[in-house]
Design a protein around this motif. Structure first.
Motif, PDB file in Angstrom:
ATOM      1  N   LYS A   1      36.409  44.060  27.343  1.00  0.00           N
ATOM      2  CA  LYS A   1      37.852  43.891  27.443  1.00  0.00           C
ATOM      3  C   LYS A   1      38.657  45.036  26.850  1.00  0.00           C
ATOM      4  CE  LYS A   1      36.575  39.823  25.983  1.00  0.00           C
ATOM      5  NZ  LYS A   1      35.271  39.843  26.579  1.00  0.00           N
ATOM      6  N   LYS A   2      38.024  46.157  26.581  1.00  0.00           N
ATOM      7  CA  LYS A   2      38.748  47.305  26.014  1.00  0.00           C
ATOM      8  C   LYS A   2      39.737  47.899  27.000  1.00  0.00           C
ATOM      9  CE  LYS A   2      34.697  48.727  23.553  1.00  0.00           C
ATOM     10  NZ  LYS A   2      33.711  49.787  23.451  1.00  0.00           N
ATOM     11  N   ASP A   3      39.357  48.012  28.256  1.00  0.00           N
ATOM     12  CA  ASP A   3      40.181  48.690  29.254  1.00  0.00           C
ATOM     13  C   ASP A   3      40.792  47.745  30.283  1.00  0.00           C
ATOM     14  OD1 ASP A   3      39.547  51.133  28.097  1.00  0.00           O
ATOM     15  OD2 ASP A   3      37.739  51.328  29.301  1.00  0.00           O
ATOM     16  N   ILE A   4      40.671  46.430  30.057  1.00  0.00           N
ATOM     17  CA  ILE A   4      41.173  45.467  31.023  1.00  0.00           C
ATOM     18  C   ILE A   4      42.093  44.473  30.317  1.00  0.00           C
ATOM     19  CG2 ILE A   4      40.550  43.648  32.652  1.00  0.00           C
ATOM     20  CD1 ILE A   4      37.854  44.981  32.986  1.00  0.00           C
ATOM     21  N   GLU A   5      43.254  44.235  30.911  1.00  0.00           N
ATOM     22  CA  GLU A   5      44.172  43.200  30.441  1.00  0.00           C
ATOM     23  C   GLU A   5      44.112  42.054  31.446  1.00  0.00           C
ATOM     24  OE1 GLU A   5      48.915  42.782  30.149  1.00  0.00           O
ATOM     25  OE2 GLU A   5      48.050  44.575  29.254  1.00  0.00           O
ATOM     26  N   ILE A   6      43.709  40.859  30.997  1.00  0.00           N
ATOM     27  CA  ILE A   6      43.465  39.740  31.890  1.00  0.00           C
ATOM     28  C   ILE A   6      44.517  38.659  31.679  1.00  0.00           C
ATOM     29  CG2 ILE A   6      41.818  37.957  32.557  1.00  0.00           C
ATOM     30  CD1 ILE A   6      39.616  39.822  31.469  1.00  0.00           C
ATOM     31  N   ASP A   7      45.095  38.178  32.787  1.00  0.00           N
ATOM     32  CA  ASP A   7      46.018  37.050  32.782  1.00  0.00           C
ATOM     33  C   ASP A   7      45.533  36.024  33.791  1.00  0.00           C
ATOM     34  OD1 ASP A   7      47.755  38.182  30.887  1.00  0.00           O
ATOM     35  OD2 ASP A   7      48.830  39.275  32.437  1.00  0.00           O
ATOM     36  N   PHE A   8      45.976  34.780  33.620  1.00  0.00           N
ATOM     37  CA  PHE A   8      45.554  33.683  34.477  1.00  0.00           C
ATOM     38  C   PHE A   8      46.762  32.990  35.086  1.00  0.00           C
ATOM     39  CE2 PHE A   8      42.349  34.262  31.247  1.00  0.00           C
ATOM     40  CZ  PHE A   8      41.177  34.249  31.975  1.00  0.00           C
ATOM     41  N   LEU A   9      46.685  32.695  36.374  1.00  0.00           N
ATOM     42  CA  LEU A   9      47.672  31.884  37.062  1.00  0.00           C
ATOM     43  C   LEU A   9      47.043  30.515  37.270  1.00  0.00           C
ATOM     44  CD1 LEU A   9      50.428  31.724  38.410  1.00  0.00           C
ATOM     45  CD2 LEU A   9      49.349  32.438  40.533  1.00  0.00           C
ATOM     46  N   VAL A  10      47.613  29.500  36.600  1.00  0.00           N
ATOM     47  CA  VAL A  10      47.048  28.150  36.620  1.00  0.00           C
ATOM     48  C   VAL A  10      47.651  27.380  37.790  1.00  0.00           C
ATOM     49  CG1 VAL A  10      46.738  26.025  35.318  1.00  0.00           C
ATOM     50  CG2 VAL A  10      46.757  28.222  34.127  1.00  0.00           C
ATOM     51  N   ILE A  11      46.783  26.783  38.600  1.00  0.00           N
ATOM     52  CA  ILE A  11      47.194  26.022  39.772  1.00  0.00           C
ATOM     53  C   ILE A  11      47.375  24.554  39.382  1.00  0.00           C
ATOM     54  CG2 ILE A  11      46.486  25.271  42.076  1.00  0.00           C
ATOM     55  CD1 ILE A  11      44.844  27.881  42.210  1.00  0.00           C
ATOM     56  N   GLY A  12      48.450  23.940  39.842  1.00  0.00           N
ATOM     57  CA  GLY A  12      48.695  22.522  39.592  1.00  0.00           C
ATOM     58  C   GLY A  12      49.890  22.318  38.680  1.00  0.00           C
ATOM     59  N   ASP A  13      50.178  21.055  38.389  1.00  0.00           N
ATOM     60  CA  ASP A  13      51.339  20.751  37.579  1.00  0.00           C
ATOM     61  C   ASP A  13      50.989  20.420  36.137  1.00  0.00           C
ATOM     62  OD1 ASP A  13      50.229  18.904  39.325  1.00  0.00           O
ATOM     63  OD2 ASP A  13      51.850  17.494  39.165  1.00  0.00           O
ATOM     64  N   SER A  14      49.800  20.694  35.711  1.00  0.00           N
ATOM     65  CA  SER A  14      49.406  20.475  34.331  1.00  0.00           C
ATOM     66  C   SER A  14      49.924  21.610  33.459  1.00  0.00           C
ATOM     67  CB  SER A  14      47.888  20.405  34.227  1.00  0.00           C
ATOM     68  OG  SER A  14      47.507  20.286  32.879  1.00  0.00           O
TER      69      SER A  14
END
Length: 64
Positions: free
Chosen positions: A29-42
């Motif tokens: 994870k040194k050279d990568i920035e990770i984000d998540f898009l959560v599906i659903g209404d939770s």
């Protein structure tokens, strides 16, 4: 630095969520920035606490 948006996390534990968790857990994870898009209404994704600990708490990583 490369930015990656992962789409596919939900609030229900399944194979996709487990696979994505394992991929992020073992990535360099040194050279990568990770984000998540959560599906659903939770308002909480599976493995969210674990992934925030792995990625660091200095930035918001989950978007709903």
């Amino acid at each position: 630095m490369k930015k990656v948006l992962i789409i596919g996390m939900t609030s229900i534990l399944g194979g996709v969520e487990t696979y994505l968790y394992n991929v992020v857990k073992f990535l360099d994870k040194k050279d990568i920035e990770i984000d998540f898009l959560v599906i659903g209404d939770s308002k909480k994704a599976v493995f969210e606490n674990e992934l925030v600990n792995i990625l660091g708490c200095n930035k918001k990583h989950f978007y709903y």
